[in-house]
Design an enzyme around this catalytic site. Structure first.
Site, mmCIF file in Angstrom:
data_model
loop_
_atom_site.group_PDB
_atom_site.id
_atom_site.type_symbol
_atom_site.label_atom_id
_atom_site.label_comp_id
_atom_site.label_asym_id
_atom_site.label_seq_id
_atom_site.Cartn_x
_atom_site.Cartn_y
_atom_site.Cartn_z
ATOM 1 N N HIS A 10 -63.004 45.539 -27.005
ATOM 2 C CA HIS A 10 -62.396 46.479 -27.956
ATOM 3 C C HIS A 10 -62.635 46.079 -29.407
ATOM 4 O O HIS A 10 -62.982 46.921 -30.229
ATOM 5 C CB HIS A 10 -60.885 46.596 -27.721
ATOM 6 C CG HIS A 10 -60.529 47.059 -26.353
ATOM 7 N ND1 HIS A 10 -60.362 46.192 -25.305
ATOM 8 C CD2 HIS A 10 -60.339 48.310 -25.856
ATOM 9 C CE1 HIS A 10 -60.057 46.882 -24.218
ATOM 10 N NE2 HIS A 10 -60.045 48.160 -24.523
ATOM 11 N N GLU A 83 -57.645 39.712 -26.983
ATOM 12 C CA GLU A 83 -59.049 39.401 -27.262
ATOM 13 C C GLU A 83 -59.187 38.253 -28.257
ATOM 14 O O GLU A 83 -60.066 37.398 -28.108
ATOM 15 C CB GLU A 83 -59.778 40.668 -27.741
ATOM 16 C CG GLU A 83 -59.839 41.708 -26.623
ATOM 17 C CD GLU A 83 -60.840 42.836 -26.872
ATOM 18 O OE1 GLU A 83 -61.516 42.846 -27.923
ATOM 19 O OE2 GLU A 83 -60.942 43.714 -25.988
ATOM 20 N N ARG A 171 -35.152 58.888 -36.559
ATOM 21 C CA ARG A 171 -35.523 59.795 -37.653
ATOM 22 C C ARG A 171 -35.411 61.226 -37.142
ATOM 23 O O ARG A 171 -36.037 61.581 -36.135
ATOM 24 C CB ARG A 171 -36.957 59.534 -38.110
ATOM 25 C CG ARG A 171 -37.107 58.352 -39.052
ATOM 26 C CD ARG A 171 -38.521 58.330 -39.651
ATOM 27 N NE ARG A 171 -38.569 57.501 -40.825
ATOM 28 C CZ ARG A 171 -38.848 56.194 -40.813
ATOM 29 N NH1 ARG A 171 -39.085 55.573 -39.676
ATOM 30 N NH2 ARG A 171 -38.874 55.516 -41.941
ATOM 31 N N ARG A 226 -33.469 52.753 -44.895
ATOM 32 C CA ARG A 226 -32.860 53.648 -43.926
ATOM 33 C C ARG A 226 -31.353 53.786 -44.107
ATOM 34 O O ARG A 226 -30.732 54.640 -43.491
ATOM 35 C CB ARG A 226 -33.227 53.181 -42.519
ATOM 36 C CG ARG A 226 -34.724 53.215 -42.218
ATOM 37 C CD ARG A 226 -35.283 54.622 -42.389
ATOM 38 N NE ARG A 226 -34.438 55.587 -41.724
ATOM 39 C CZ ARG A 226 -34.405 55.783 -40.393
ATOM 40 N NH1 ARG A 226 -35.214 55.101 -39.623
ATOM 41 N NH2 ARG A 226 -33.590 56.660 -39.870
HETATM 42 N N1 URA Z 1 -42.780 51.150 -40.633
HETATM 43 C C1 URA Z 1 -41.889 51.504 -39.690
HETATM 44 O O1 URA Z 1 -42.107 51.304 -38.500
HETATM 45 N N2 URA Z 1 -40.737 52.109 -40.106
HETATM 46 C C2 URA Z 1 -40.485 52.378 -41.393
HETATM 47 O O2 URA Z 1 -39.431 52.947 -41.694
HETATM 48 C C3 URA Z 1 -41.430 51.989 -42.361
HETATM 49 C C4 URA Z 1 -42.571 51.382 -41.955
#
Ligand code: URA
Length: 259
Positions: A10, A83, A171, A226
């Site tokens: 790969h 790998e 989300r 977040r």
């Molecule tokens: N990468 C992620 O997985 N989540 C985020 O909120 C930002 C970057």
């Protein structure tokens, strides 16, 4: 098993092509490899590109270092780790972006992972779910010491590694607007359990390297908060990028032999 000079399926790499490097830096994004490799060594050179695996070699303080992208998520990361381990790489440093879930972690700050919550699937193909996804103590300490010496704002904590960017990281701005019940309220629950951040590869990397007896660490720059919103902030990436490269350089310069 370490192979002689067989070309890997790969990544398309051979042992001699990577200069017998025992260190690999693993960003997710193939597009970020050239800039990162050149930030580590202005004379870094491209060696191969196949699928999501873009590979460059840098030399830091006489230590050959492979910079190879993993693509996004556990499955493609597992292929890269398999790998590269077969080519003799012993120390793996994942570098990427992350969403913070603690209020005190700001855009552009760096999060260094102590361990990862295994919300991925790939790691379960290497060790049962009871097995911890922990980082290497020595490699992680080297990152922490480098960040301290450089005066870069950083946090150390437990990272949640999700297979998905949307539902697994709760989300709601996804196509259907729906998040499975098992993930509803999960950001708040991880926050209460003192998890620091979300990303998508550390759990696979840590589980595999612990099971293989190899070293792994992970550092990420914060591009989403977040606790405030679901959005990513692209300006924060520019701020985090030079910090991430400086910390990696510092860690490898100070401690060339971890394993
Ligand atoms: N990468 C992620 O997985 N989540 C985020 O909120 C930002 C970057």
């Amino acid at each position: 098993m370490i192979v002689d000079d067989k070309k890997q399926y790969h990544t398309g790499l051979t042992r001699s092509q990577i200069g017998n490097a025992e260190f690999a830096i693993l960003p997710g994004d193939p597009g970020r490899v050239p800039e990162l490799a050149k930030a580590l060594d202005k004379n870094a050179r491209a060696i191969h590109m196949h699928r999501e695996y873009n590979s460059w070699v840098a030399v830091i303080d006489s230590v050959p270092v492979l910079v190879c992208s993993t693509g996004i998520g556990g499955p493609s990361t597992a292929i890269a780790v398999e790998e590269l381990a077969q080519l003799g790489v012993k120390n793996f440093i994942r570098v990427g972006t992350t969403g913070s879930i603690q209020k005190n972690i700001e855009f552009g700050d760096i999060v260094i992972s102590l361990a990862a919550v295994r919300l991925d699937g790939a790691s379960t193909h290497y060790a049962p779910i009871e097995y911890p996804a922990v980082a290497s103590l020595w490699l992680t300490n080297a990152l922490v010491n480098a960040a301290k010496q450089l005066g870069i704002p950083f946090h150390v904590g437990i990272t949640a590694s999700s297979d998905t960017f949307w539902p697994g990281q709760e989300r709601y701005d996804n196509y259907s607007g729906y998040v499975l019940r098992r993930f509803q309220g999960s950001v708040e629950e991880w926050r209460k359990l003192n998890v620091t951040n979300f990303e998508m590869e550390a759990a696979t990397l840590f589980t595999m390297c612990s099971a293989f007896g190899l070293s792994a660490a992970c550092l990420c720059g914060v591009i989403a908060k977040r606790t405030e919103s679901e959005e990513v902030n692209l300006e924060a990436y520019a701020m985090a990028f030079s910090r991430l490269a400086k910390i990696i350089r510092g860690a490898i310069t100070n401690h060339p032999n971890y394993l």
